[in-house]
Design a protein around this motif. Sequence first.
Motif, mmCIF file in Angstrom:
data_model
loop_
_atom_site.group_PDB
_atom_site.id
_atom_site.type_symbol
_atom_site.label_atom_id
_atom_site.label_comp_id
_atom_site.label_asym_id
_atom_site.label_seq_id
_atom_site.Cartn_x
_atom_site.Cartn_y
_atom_site.Cartn_z
ATOM 1 N N GLY A 244 -41.174 17.065 35.525
ATOM 2 C CA GLY A 244 -39.801 16.806 35.956
ATOM 3 C C GLY A 244 -39.128 18.100 36.368
ATOM 4 O O GLY A 244 -39.646 19.180 36.110
ATOM 5 N N GLU A 245 -38.007 17.979 37.036
ATOM 6 C CA GLU A 245 -37.218 19.171 37.360
ATOM 7 C C GLU A 245 -35.735 18.888 37.199
ATOM 8 O O GLU A 245 -35.361 17.854 36.643
ATOM 9 C CB GLU A 245 -37.579 19.733 38.738
ATOM 10 N N GLU A 246 -34.879 19.811 37.642
ATOM 11 C CA GLU A 246 -33.446 19.714 37.384
ATOM 12 C C GLU A 246 -32.828 18.457 38.010
ATOM 13 O O GLU A 246 -33.261 18.009 39.064
ATOM 14 C CB GLU A 246 -32.712 20.949 37.934
ATOM 15 N N PHE A 247 -31.773 17.947 37.371
ATOM 16 C CA PHE A 247 -31.111 16.720 37.801
ATOM 17 C C PHE A 247 -30.326 16.909 39.091
ATOM 18 O O PHE A 247 -30.419 16.084 40.012
ATOM 19 C CB PHE A 247 -30.183 16.229 36.680
ATOM 20 N N PHE A 248 -29.543 17.988 39.173
ATOM 21 C CA PHE A 248 -28.720 18.155 40.375
ATOM 22 C C PHE A 248 -29.607 18.484 41.575
ATOM 23 O O PHE A 248 -30.436 19.391 41.515
ATOM 24 C CB PHE A 248 -27.669 19.259 40.187
ATOM 25 N N TYR A 249 -29.380 17.734 42.658
ATOM 26 C CA TYR A 249 -30.269 17.807 43.809
ATOM 27 C C TYR A 249 -30.394 19.223 44.379
ATOM 28 O O TYR A 249 -31.449 19.612 44.835
ATOM 29 C CB TYR A 249 -29.776 16.825 44.882
ATOM 30 N N GLY A 250 -29.324 19.991 44.373
ATOM 31 C CA GLY A 250 -29.348 21.315 45.004
ATOM 32 C C GLY A 250 -29.922 22.426 44.151
ATOM 33 O O GLY A 250 -29.942 23.573 44.568
ATOM 34 N N GLU A 251 -30.387 22.114 42.948
ATOM 35 C CA GLU A 251 -30.769 23.197 42.033
ATOM 36 C C GLU A 251 -32.242 23.559 42.049
ATOM 37 O O GLU A 251 -32.660 24.528 41.430
ATOM 38 C CB GLU A 251 -30.336 22.847 40.601
ATOM 39 N N SER A 252 -33.077 22.749 42.702
ATOM 40 C CA SER A 252 -34.492 23.131 42.771
ATOM 41 C C SER A 252 -34.971 23.032 44.221
ATOM 42 O O SER A 252 -34.325 22.395 45.047
ATOM 43 C CB SER A 252 -35.333 22.253 41.840
ATOM 44 N N ASP A 253 -36.110 23.651 44.473
ATOM 45 C CA ASP A 253 -36.607 23.798 45.841
ATOM 46 C C ASP A 253 -37.446 22.576 46.216
ATOM 47 O O ASP A 253 -38.603 22.464 45.817
ATOM 48 C CB ASP A 253 -37.446 25.079 45.911
ATOM 49 N N LYS A 254 -36.855 21.665 46.985
ATOM 50 C CA LYS A 254 -37.543 20.408 47.291
ATOM 51 C C LYS A 254 -38.512 20.533 48.471
ATOM 52 O O LYS A 254 -39.270 19.601 48.738
ATOM 53 C CB LYS A 254 -36.534 19.297 47.577
ATOM 54 N N ALA A 255 -38.512 21.656 49.172
ATOM 55 C CA ALA A 255 -39.487 21.846 50.251
ATOM 56 C C ALA A 255 -40.847 22.251 49.677
ATOM 57 O O ALA A 255 -41.886 21.983 50.272
ATOM 58 C CB ALA A 255 -38.994 22.894 51.241
ATOM 59 N N GLY A 374 -36.457 9.119 40.605
ATOM 60 C CA GLY A 374 -35.142 9.760 40.521
ATOM 61 C C GLY A 374 -34.769 10.419 41.821
ATOM 62 O O GLY A 374 -35.311 10.117 42.885
ATOM 63 N N VAL A 375 -33.821 11.335 41.750
ATOM 64 C CA VAL A 375 -33.362 12.047 42.936
ATOM 65 C C VAL A 375 -34.362 13.175 43.205
ATOM 66 O O VAL A 375 -34.084 14.342 42.945
ATOM 67 C CB VAL A 375 -31.925 12.568 42.726
ATOM 68 N N ASP A 376 -35.555 12.800 43.665
ATOM 69 C CA ASP A 376 -36.648 13.760 43.888
ATOM 70 C C ASP A 376 -36.997 14.526 42.620
ATOM 71 O O ASP A 376 -37.422 15.669 42.688
ATOM 72 C CB ASP A 376 -36.274 14.779 44.977
ATOM 73 N N GLN A 377 -36.811 13.892 41.447
ATOM 74 C CA GLN A 377 -36.811 14.686 40.211
ATOM 75 C C GLN A 377 -38.115 14.650 39.411
ATOM 76 O O GLN A 377 -38.470 15.647 38.786
ATOM 77 C CB GLN A 377 -35.649 14.220 39.326
ATOM 78 N N PHE A 378 -38.804 13.503 39.399
ATOM 79 C CA PHE A 378 -40.016 13.355 38.586
ATOM 80 C C PHE A 378 -41.209 13.031 39.480
ATOM 81 O O PHE A 378 -41.060 12.307 40.467
ATOM 82 C CB PHE A 378 -39.877 12.178 37.612
ATOM 83 N N ASN A 379 -42.387 13.520 39.106
ATOM 84 C CA ASN A 379 -43.613 13.125 39.780
ATOM 85 C C ASN A 379 -44.717 12.913 38.763
ATOM 86 O O ASN A 379 -44.846 13.699 37.820
ATOM 87 C CB ASN A 379 -44.048 14.194 40.792
ATOM 88 N N GLY A 380 -45.505 11.858 38.964
ATOM 89 C CA GLY A 380 -46.639 11.567 38.085
ATOM 90 C C GLY A 380 -47.889 11.307 38.915
ATOM 91 O O GLY A 380 -47.815 10.717 39.991
#
Lengths: 388, 154
Positions: A244-255, A374-380
């Motif tokens: 998982g990563e941070e909840f707020f969309y702008g706080e982690s690098d989604k690219a 989630g908002v690009d937040q979790f991956n399995g």
Amino acid sequence: MGNAVAIIGTGQTKHGRRSDVCYPDLVREAVTAALEDAGITLKDIDGIVLGTMPSMMEGVSSTHFYFAEAMGSVGKPVLKVETCGSTGQSIGHCGFFWVASGMADIVLVVGSEKMSEGDGQATMTTVFDPFFQRTFAAGAPGVFTMQSMEWMYRFKIPEEKGREAAARISVSNHDNAMDNPHAHIRTRVTMEDVKNARIITYPVRLLDVCPASDGACAVIFATGEKARKICRKPAWIKGLGFRGEEFFYGESDKAIWMSATEAAAEAYRQAGIRNPLKELDVAEIYNPFTYQEMIFYECFGFCPRGEAPDYVLKGTFLKDGELPCCPSGGTLCSNPIGATGLIRLAEAALQVTGKAGARQVEGAKLALSHAMGGVDQFNGVTIVGSEL
Amino acid sequence: MAKEYRTMRNDVTLPYQWALGKTWSRFFDGLKDGRIQGTKCAGCGRVYVPARSFCPVCFTDTTQWVDVKPEGKILTWTLVREKYLGQVQEPPYVVALIQLDGSDCGFSHFIGGFDLSDAGQLKRKLKTGAKVKAVWSPVRNADIRDITCFVPVE
């Protein structure tokens, strides 16, 4: 990894607009199919795991009560797990954990959604926090499109090239879905159809986006000993990863997307995979959006960063390509969200056991399955193989 | 097939009263005064906007408040053409992630101030990396819409 665990049976409903059945009957359809596939009865099941999207999707809370009989859980232990879009992988992992721990011999895992009954985009908007982000959410397409735009900008992918590759992905998923009797959308589309479809969130168009589906999936996990006894050809769990990563969309690098990259890397370490493009025979990726599918290819190490459109355009991920992706037609053609990640796992299991029918990738022995939530937040990620 | 069986309509409406807590109350009080404030992590040095009570990476309390500029650059954007329940603006409209000068993350908001029907102008003004500045709402209620939108800086 714990004790050896195998999948001994899978079952899926016909996905689509299923106003012919109430929600519990839809769930029972998948459970019955899985039990039949495994050749066992409810008496053999030691425990049940289920998962869905947030209750607002169908307006019935805590569906483990609603589905108790439909899942055959009366008199048995029940676990409910919910991680939004990645629910299907999370419940699969829980089924694995339960059996691998030695606390159960056979566990039934059930994922479901009945999206035609509620308002999917409005429900998904409630996944965003109410103070800062919900105002700007624009459902699932808003965020997934912004992520795709950021990715294209970061790797200097020309808009036309991204558009061309995304359209190819739409066409090939729709072609693949024609081979899948469970698929919701079974219509061929052309490159022109995709490029001229109405814009949802620029540059994403209608045929770049999955449908809202009703559907359920059930998968049965067993110990190595039980699997060998019951099942002629089990699908062995080779590795799994979840991040998982941070909840707020702008706080982690989604690219770059740490959670997708690390979930796959963890699964590869456990499965002993060093070169996924060469070693995997097939992948079932959670691909509700064409552009986003390309980001997953890069996160999973199928190609270098920024080069997914080139690989798509040369046909690497087609059914007859080097690494076929989503021969089922994928999430793009069926998305009953709480079931979707488990469908990916069920499809991977069918592939490595030679039971995938018209969508079979010939000789597939090692398969990756995946879901995102989630908002690009979790991956399995879960990897299955024909050999332990 | 659908015609043969009944469906039943029922609406579920539930009221909520969400607590903002100390950090987010202070953030929104700041917006009402025309200030955008972040918090800085003493461990990794990142400045978070909206302000956070703790650093999500270091898991330590963030006690240092900093003012960031009401301007920054576009990290990414999209033009929303689709309607859905609960939307606060009529489509088409633009949502974006904006990195405010002095912060280390993306801030979600609308981009506006020009004609969205002109595709050429849209793409010219909305290049990723383009500068934008906040337009403050004439009426402020200590919520996220105290900023009306961000507009491109020529």
